[in-house]
Design an enzyme around this catalytic site. Sequence first.
Site, PDB file in Angstrom:
ATOM      1  CB  SER A  29     -20.150   5.585   4.864  1.00  0.00           C
ATOM      2  OG  SER A  29     -18.747   5.736   4.869  1.00  0.00           O
ATOM      3  CG  ASN A  30     -16.587   1.733   6.005  1.00  0.00           C
ATOM      4  OD1 ASN A  30     -15.628   2.267   6.549  1.00  0.00           O
ATOM      5  ND2 ASN A  30     -16.649   1.545   4.689  1.00  0.00           N
ATOM      6  CG  HIS A  31     -18.119   2.644  12.297  1.00  0.00           C
ATOM      7  ND1 HIS A  31     -18.760   3.789  12.697  1.00  0.00           N
ATOM      8  CD2 HIS A  31     -19.022   1.641  12.437  1.00  0.00           C
ATOM      9  CE1 HIS A  31     -19.992   3.494  13.087  1.00  0.00           C
ATOM     10  NE2 HIS A  31     -20.164   2.195  12.930  1.00  0.00           N
ATOM     11  CB  SER A  32     -12.726   3.206   7.419  1.00  0.00           C
ATOM     12  OG  SER A  32     -11.396   3.558   7.160  1.00  0.00           O
ATOM     13  CB  ALA A  96     -13.136   0.396   5.034  1.00  0.00           C
TER      14      ALA A  96
END
Length: 219
Positions: A29-32, A96
Amino acid sequence: HPDLSLAGKHVLITAGPTQEPMDPVRFISNHSSGKQGYAIAQAAKDMGANVTVVCGPCALADLPGVKMIHVQTAQEMFEAVKENYEKADYIIMAAAVGDYRPEVISDQKIKKSDETMQLRLVKNPDILAYVGQHKTHQILCGFAMETQDLEKNARQKLIDKNCDVLIGNNLFVEGAGFQGDTNVVCLITKESIDRLPKLTKSELGYKILKTMSKLEKEK
Ligand code: C5P
């Protein structure tokens, strides 16, 4: 008087990260945080629009009076967008989205074994590009987070993905990007580039919607 200039309009927004599972306990995943997408949704609602948000997993509470569609993966987000984009007047893709997903999702937790392991990834559908190719009357806004050559890359994305508005943000600028309540962006259209000062994500939401409304009237 409240600004109800989007009364009767349908606004579709994507928000948050996607999670791409590799087994029952792990994902990429990512930091959004979802904050920018939710702020745009709140602004659209306050301006009188019918608002649908397709959001990946994030910690924010559902927005009252907004249709919230919760998804996990990019493919699920794609399906939800395909079901909802035709009736939308304005589409803002602030999610994102993971560019790649694990090719295989293991049914069982992957065991620790060798010193190295390989995880093969396959490309996800580009939802923004799909909508850019299939839109008819809709005004489309995409986002580009870059770490270098922001304006050049953002303008290229506007063209490649057939957007009307592209919001470029630089991950490394103070007050911009993931998690925080402010953003520092440039707002690009086919004709213009507007280098905006630090704004709250809410202020930026209004600004984006006003710009889209202006473009729709000029059509
Ligand atoms: O090409 P890039 O991923 O940087 O483009 C970012 C923009 O495209 C964002 O508006 C994002 O929401 C959207 N996007 C998408 N589907 C993807 C990847 C990005 O809609 N698979």
